[in-house]
Design a protein around this motif. Structure first.
Motif, short mmCIF file in Angstrom:
data_model
loop_
_atom_site.label_atom_id
_atom_site.label_comp_id
_atom_site.label_asym_id
_atom_site.label_seq_id
_atom_site.Cartn_x
_atom_site.Cartn_y
_atom_site.Cartn_z
N TYR A 72 0.81 -1.22 0.00
CA TYR A 72 0.00 0.00 0.00
C TYR A 72 0.84 1.27 0.00
N GLY A 73 2.14 1.15 -0.20
CA GLY A 73 3.02 2.32 -0.30
C GLY A 73 3.27 3.03 1.01
N LEU A 74 2.99 2.39 2.11
CA LEU A 74 3.19 3.02 3.42
C LEU A 74 4.66 2.99 3.84
N ASN A 75 5.45 2.13 3.24
CA ASN A 75 6.87 2.06 3.57
C ASN A 75 7.62 3.29 3.04
N GLU A 76 7.00 4.04 2.15
CA GLU A 76 7.62 5.24 1.59
C GLU A 76 7.37 6.47 2.45
N VAL A 77 6.52 6.33 3.48
CA VAL A 77 6.20 7.45 4.35
C VAL A 77 6.76 7.15 5.73
N GLU A 78 7.40 8.12 6.34
CA GLU A 78 7.96 7.95 7.69
C GLU A 78 6.81 7.80 8.69
N GLU A 79 7.01 6.92 9.68
CA GLU A 79 5.95 6.68 10.66
C GLU A 79 5.68 7.88 11.54
N ASP A 80 6.66 8.79 11.69
CA ASP A 80 6.43 9.98 12.51
C ASP A 80 5.82 11.14 11.71
N ASN A 81 5.55 10.90 10.44
CA ASN A 81 4.90 11.90 9.59
C ASN A 81 3.46 12.07 10.07
N PRO A 82 2.96 13.31 10.20
CA PRO A 82 1.58 13.53 10.68
C PRO A 82 0.51 12.89 9.80
N ASP A 83 0.81 12.68 8.54
CA ASP A 83 -0.17 12.08 7.62
C ASP A 83 -0.14 10.55 7.65
N TYR A 84 0.84 9.97 8.33
CA TYR A 84 1.02 8.52 8.31
C TYR A 84 -0.20 7.78 8.84
N LEU A 85 -0.75 8.23 9.96
CA LEU A 85 -1.90 7.55 10.57
C LEU A 85 -3.12 7.60 9.63
N ALA A 86 -3.35 8.75 9.01
CA ALA A 86 -4.47 8.87 8.07
C ALA A 86 -4.27 7.96 6.86
N LEU A 87 -3.04 7.89 6.35
CA LEU A 87 -2.75 7.02 5.22
C LEU A 87 -2.91 5.55 5.61
N TRP A 88 -2.48 5.21 6.82
CA TRP A 88 -2.62 3.84 7.33
C TRP A 88 -4.10 3.45 7.41
N LYS A 89 -4.90 4.34 8.01
CA LYS A 89 -6.33 4.05 8.16
C LYS A 89 -7.02 3.91 6.81
N LYS A 90 -6.65 4.76 5.86
CA LYS A 90 -7.24 4.66 4.53
C LYS A 90 -6.84 3.34 3.87
N ALA A 91 -5.57 2.96 4.00
CA ALA A 91 -5.10 1.70 3.42
C ALA A 91 -5.82 0.52 4.07
N GLU A 92 -5.99 0.58 5.38
CA GLU A 92 -6.69 -0.50 6.09
C GLU A 92 -8.15 -0.59 5.66
N THR A 93 -8.80 0.57 5.53
CA THR A 93 -10.19 0.60 5.07
C THR A 93 -10.30 0.04 3.65
N ASP A 94 -9.40 0.48 2.78
CA ASP A 94 -9.40 -0.03 1.40
C ASP A 94 -9.18 -1.54 1.37
N PHE A 95 -8.25 -2.01 2.21
CA PHE A 95 -7.95 -3.44 2.27
C PHE A 95 -9.19 -4.22 2.71
N ARG A 96 -9.82 -3.78 3.79
CA ARG A 96 -11.00 -4.49 4.31
C ARG A 96 -12.14 -4.49 3.28
N GLU A 97 -12.33 -3.38 2.59
CA GLU A 97 -13.38 -3.29 1.58
C GLU A 97 -13.07 -4.24 0.41
N SER A 98 -11.83 -4.25 0.00
CA SER A 98 -11.43 -5.15 -1.08
C SER A 98 -11.55 -6.61 -0.65
N PHE A 99 -11.25 -6.88 0.62
CA PHE A 99 -11.37 -8.25 1.12
C PHE A 99 -12.83 -8.69 1.10
N LYS A 100 -13.74 -7.79 1.48
CA LYS A 100 -15.18 -8.12 1.41
C LYS A 100 -15.59 -8.41 -0.04
#
Length: 161
Positions: A48-76
């Motif tokens: 999901y391209g999250l390895n390209e963003v530093e974990e201490d980046n303020p946008d990291y959590l939002a990107l993680w949640k979006k990736a997780e939501t996309d993953f769960r939706e695709s899994f359904k």
């Protein structure tokens, strides 16, 4: 389904094919959370391209949640494609089914009780039919008496004509 999901599952299944333990870990990974098994977490980040963003980046959590939501939706969507149902949906339907069965049983008991009350008060089908037959018999007897009375009045001496 998005390409990140397909990339993740392609790599995850290839890894899982290497050993049964990895397949069991993969099955445990989703319900426990995406951080519970480091190998799959790293694979998830890479897919999901999250390895390209530093974990201490303020946008990291939002990107993680979006990736997780996309993953769960695709899994359904993936499960739906295979005719499967997510465990949460199955559990919700099972609870709803139990509630409806209880409601049906309660309504059947109410109907049974109401029928007993109707029978006691003479409002049941059998009681109504019997009352109707009794009424017809009574009317037939009264009609016979009427005919007999008319016959007697036409011939007052009692001799047949």
């Amino acid at each position: 389904m998005n390409r990140h999901f397909l990339e993740f599952w392609g790599k995850a299944l290839l890894q899982a094919a290497k050993s049964q333990k990895q397949l069991e870990d993969l099955a445990k990974w989703m319900p426990r959370g995406f951080l519970s098994f480091q190998d799959y977490t790293q694979l998830f980040k890479t897919s999901y391209g999250l390895n390209e963003v530093e974990e201490d980046n303020p946008d990291y959590l939002a990107l993680w949640k979006k990736a997780e939501t996309d993953f769960r939706e695709s899994f359904k969507d993936y499960l739906n494609l295979l005719g499967g149902v997510p465990r949460e949906e199955y559990a919700a339907l099972a609870r709803e089914n139990e509630e409806l069965q209880a409601q049906v049983a309660e309504q059947a008991e109410i109907i049974k009780h109401l029928r007993m009350l109707a029978d006691e008060k003479g409002l049941g089908l059998e009681a109504t039919t019997m009352e109707f037959q009794r009424l017809i018999k009574k009317q037939a007897e009264q009609f016979q008496q009427l005919l007999k009375g008319m016959g007697e009045s036409a011939n007052p001496d009692g001799n047949p004509a």
